[in-house]
Motif scaffolding. Structure first.
Motif, PDB file in Angstrom:
ATOM      1  N   UNK A 298     -51.795   4.102 -59.505  1.00  0.00           N
ATOM      2  CA  UNK A 298     -51.657   5.316 -60.305  1.00  0.00           C
ATOM      3  C   UNK A 298     -50.466   6.075 -59.735  1.00  0.00           C
ATOM      4  N   UNK A 299     -49.469   6.341 -60.549  1.00  0.00           N
ATOM      5  CA  UNK A 299     -48.279   7.034 -60.072  1.00  0.00           C
ATOM      6  C   UNK A 299     -48.205   8.416 -60.697  1.00  0.00           C
ATOM      7  N   UNK A 300     -48.337   9.433 -59.860  1.00  0.00           N
ATOM      8  CA  UNK A 300     -48.170  10.826 -60.253  1.00  0.00           C
ATOM      9  C   UNK A 300     -47.801  11.613 -59.013  1.00  0.00           C
ATOM     10  N   UNK A 301     -47.487  12.873 -59.195  1.00  0.00           N
ATOM     11  CA  UNK A 301     -47.004  13.688 -58.082  1.00  0.00           C
ATOM     12  C   UNK A 301     -47.690  15.043 -58.086  1.00  0.00           C
ATOM     13  N   UNK A 302     -47.775  15.656 -56.917  1.00  0.00           N
ATOM     14  CA  UNK A 302     -48.372  16.981 -56.792  1.00  0.00           C
ATOM     15  C   UNK A 302     -47.472  17.872 -55.936  1.00  0.00           C
ATOM     16  N   UNK A 303     -47.615  19.167 -56.170  1.00  0.00           N
ATOM     17  CA  UNK A 303     -46.955  20.179 -55.349  1.00  0.00           C
ATOM     18  C   UNK A 303     -48.037  20.963 -54.631  1.00  0.00           C
ATOM     19  N   UNK A 304     -47.940  21.037 -53.304  1.00  0.00           N
ATOM     20  CA  UNK A 304     -49.000  21.639 -52.488  1.00  0.00           C
ATOM     21  C   UNK A 304     -48.635  23.045 -52.033  1.00  0.00           C
ATOM     22  N   UNK A 305     -49.677  23.888 -51.852  1.00  0.00           N
ATOM     23  CA  UNK A 305     -49.534  25.219 -51.291  1.00  0.00           C
ATOM     24  C   UNK A 305     -50.161  25.253 -49.900  1.00  0.00           C
ATOM     25  N   UNK A 306     -49.777  26.245 -49.113  1.00  0.00           N
ATOM     26  CA  UNK A 306     -50.231  26.319 -47.727  1.00  0.00           C
ATOM     27  C   UNK A 306     -51.733  26.553 -47.596  1.00  0.00           C
ATOM     28  N   UNK A 307     -52.358  27.140 -48.609  1.00  0.00           N
ATOM     29  CA  UNK A 307     -53.789  27.457 -48.508  1.00  0.00           C
ATOM     30  C   UNK A 307     -54.695  26.302 -48.940  1.00  0.00           C
ATOM     31  N   UNK A 308     -54.096  25.115 -49.210  1.00  0.00           N
ATOM     32  CA  UNK A 308     -54.881  23.965 -49.641  1.00  0.00           C
ATOM     33  C   UNK A 308     -54.900  23.760 -51.139  1.00  0.00           C
ATOM     34  N   UNK A 309     -54.327  24.692 -51.893  1.00  0.00           N
ATOM     35  CA  UNK A 309     -54.218  24.517 -53.339  1.00  0.00           C
ATOM     36  C   UNK A 309     -53.122  23.493 -53.649  1.00  0.00           C
ATOM     37  N   UNK A 310     -53.187  22.921 -54.843  1.00  0.00           N
ATOM     38  CA  UNK A 310     -52.127  22.022 -55.296  1.00  0.00           C
ATOM     39  C   UNK A 310     -52.177  21.946 -56.815  1.00  0.00           C
ATOM     40  N   UNK A 311     -51.084  21.493 -57.395  1.00  0.00           N
ATOM     41  CA  UNK A 311     -51.048  21.296 -58.838  1.00  0.00           C
ATOM     42  C   UNK A 311     -50.227  20.062 -59.166  1.00  0.00           C
ATOM     43  N   UNK A 312     -50.475  19.527 -60.367  1.00  0.00           N
ATOM     44  CA  UNK A 312     -49.743  18.346 -60.802  1.00  0.00           C
ATOM     45  C   UNK A 312     -48.292  18.728 -61.077  1.00  0.00           C
ATOM     46  N   UNK A 313     -47.386  18.010 -60.443  1.00  0.00           N
ATOM     47  CA  UNK A 313     -45.961  18.221 -60.656  1.00  0.00           C
ATOM     48  C   UNK A 313     -45.447  17.167 -61.629  1.00  0.00           C
ATOM     49  N   UNK A 314     -44.214  17.342 -62.094  1.00  0.00           N
ATOM     50  CA  UNK A 314     -43.566  16.265 -62.836  1.00  0.00           C
ATOM     51  C   UNK A 314     -43.495  15.044 -61.915  1.00  0.00           C
ATOM     52  N   UNK A 315     -43.466  13.863 -62.493  1.00  0.00           N
ATOM     53  CA  UNK A 315     -43.608  12.647 -61.701  1.00  0.00           C
ATOM     54  C   UNK A 315     -42.533  12.496 -60.623  1.00  0.00           C
ATOM     55  N   UNK A 316     -41.347  13.011 -60.852  1.00  0.00           N
ATOM     56  CA  UNK A 316     -40.268  12.888 -59.870  1.00  0.00           C
ATOM     57  C   UNK A 316     -39.970  14.199 -59.164  1.00  0.00           C
ATOM     58  N   UNK A 317     -40.849  15.193 -59.326  1.00  0.00           N
ATOM     59  CA  UNK A 317     -40.515  16.530 -58.831  1.00  0.00           C
ATOM     60  C   UNK A 317     -41.471  17.064 -57.771  1.00  0.00           C
ATOM     61  N   UNK A 318     -42.488  16.335 -57.373  1.00  0.00           N
ATOM     62  CA  UNK A 318     -43.465  16.842 -56.420  1.00  0.00           C
ATOM     63  C   UNK A 318     -43.108  16.552 -54.979  1.00  0.00           C
ATOM     64  N   UNK A 319     -44.106  16.638 -54.112  1.00  0.00           N
ATOM     65  CA  UNK A 319     -43.887  16.504 -52.675  1.00  0.00           C
ATOM     66  C   UNK A 319     -43.748  15.054 -52.216  1.00  0.00           C
ATOM     67  N   UNK A 320     -44.214  14.099 -53.013  1.00  0.00           N
ATOM     68  CA  UNK A 320     -44.107  12.690 -52.647  1.00  0.00           C
ATOM     69  C   UNK A 320     -42.776  12.125 -53.135  1.00  0.00           C
ATOM     70  N   UNK A 321     -42.116  11.381 -52.266  1.00  0.00           N
ATOM     71  CA  UNK A 321     -40.864  10.730 -52.640  1.00  0.00           C
ATOM     72  C   UNK A 321     -41.200   9.524 -53.525  1.00  0.00           C
TER      73      UNK A 321
END
Length: 394
Positions: A298-321
């Motif tokens: 499954x290929x998708x990406x997320x953007x994380x916050x310091x408090x443990x929250x996160x949200x779905x990012x665009x597939x090439x735009x999140x925290x994972x390379x």
């Protein structure tokens, strides 16, 4: 790599003819109408296969063949449930299924607190808010000991959210949390969730691992005989939820699972979004470490916050390379091909896309819109094409 698409059968607002226009060649689905623990009949599987293949697709991966909660809890005489599970496996194998994706998350499947969080340039995404989850646990479910699972500032913000919330807000929160359960299965209100949690009292990480090993020991030998491969899906999110242990959250967990019953059939569904929501996880490194055991991705990406929250990012735009991750999967395909395997291609699917343009009007399963996932598939297709060209030109 082979392009797949998650489809919910009769529950899905997206038709197979629409999916055909995305260019994907494999359908990833399940018999979502069958209650947990009951046998998937060969006739029902065959009917589903006929519908899929008649539309021009292959169907070789099931997502998911669910595990009954009693198995996860290790509760009572489980012989009939295991027998049913193995019979479903046999029926799937007889109809050409090769991979079973599954998870071992207790009580809840993937969990989000917002199903339509706004995206900066328009559209919406799935989001997990630590503040809202804390509000649910502390003030709606009223779970004892919940406060220790959250940062002090999150607890303070959760109290403020709860005090300012309406009943509609609270109902919306519990609805979002329940949305991860596929098919026509029971949903809970806050009181029902509180009651359901009681069944897991006394079950910690060690107990859940023991129950998981028993599951593997019961089904993996049958998978070997049937020519099936199992790919466990990581926890989503990769952290304890509602006091329930999550035991498929990082590389150490995955290593334990693969060693708990050593077999070529015991493998991994690599979900970059689930693993990527844990700040400690290096997803490309995990992919390389367990590459030979990846049966599905499954290929998708997320953007994380310091408090443990996160949200779905665009597939090439999140925290994972994502480019590095896809490169790792292509490296594994090359290795498999060099071994002479005919099944060297890794099936992947774009996962949890943003709702874009008129996606919202369709009313699809949360996280599974048509246009948003098509955008993700197109981006991933471009990465794969570019990396493949570079490798071939070297």
């Amino acid at each position: 790599m082979k392009e797949g698409w998650r489809w919910y059968g009769g529950f899905d607002r997206i038709s197979l003819s629409e999916i055909a226009q995305t260019g994907a060649s494999e359908i990833i689905t399940a018999l979502h109408e069958v209650p947990y623990g009951e046998v998937w009949t060969r006739e029902a599987i065959a009917a589903c296969r006929t519908e899929i293949t008649s539309a021009g697709f292959g169907w070789h991966i099931v997502e998911s063949l669910p595990i009954h909660e009693r198995i996860k809890r290790g509760e009572g005489d489980l012989s009939a449930l295991f027998a049913n599970y193995r019979q479903s496996m046999a029926n799937l194998a007889a109809e050409g299924i090769k991979v079973i994706c599954y998870n071992f998350m207790p009580l809840l499947d993937w969990t989000r607190t917002d199903l339509a969080a706004p995206v900066t340039r328009g559209g919406s995404c799935l989001r997990f808010s630590s503040v809202r989850m804390a509000a649910l646990e502390l003030f709606m479910v009223e779970r004892a000991e919940a406060e220790k699972d959250y940062l002090p500032e999150v607890v303070t913000a959760a109290k403020a959210w709860f005090d300012g919330s309406t009943q509609e807000d609270r109902d919306g929160l519990i609805h979002a949390v329940m949305a991860g359960l596929p098919g026509a299965y029971d949903r809970y209100d806050a009181a029902g969730l509180r009651s359901a949690l009681k069944a897991y009292e006394g079950i910690g990480r060690a107990e859940l691992r023991a129950n998981y090993k028993r599951f593997l020991d019961e089904v993996i030998p049958a998978a070997e005989d049937l020519g099936l491969s199992f790919g466990v899906h990581p926890d989503d999110p990769p952290r304890d939820i509602l006091g329930l242990p999550r035991i498929v959250s990082n590389a150490e967990d995955i290593g334990w699972i693969l060693s708990a019953h050593v077999s070529p059939a015991n493998g991994l569904t690599l979900c970059s979004g689930s693993l990527g929501a844990n700040p400690a996880n290096d997803v490309p490194a995990i992919a390389r470490r367990f590459a030979s055991k990846i049966h599905f991705a499954h290929l998708r990406n997320v953007r994380k916050d310091a408090d443990g929250s996160f949200e779905e990012a665009a597939h090439l735009a999140g925290d994972t390379n994502m480019v590095d991750l896809v490169s790792a999967l292509l490296e594994e395909e090359t290795r498999r091909h060099a071994e002479g395997r005919t099944d060297y291609e890794i099936v992947f699917r774009p996962d949890h896309g943003h709702e874009l343009l008129d996606d919202a009007a369709k009313g699809t399963h949360p996280g599974y819109p048509l246009i948003g996932r098509l955008r993700g598939l197109a981006e991933l297709r471009g990465v794969i094409a570019a990396l493949t060209y570079t490798r071939n030109a070297a």
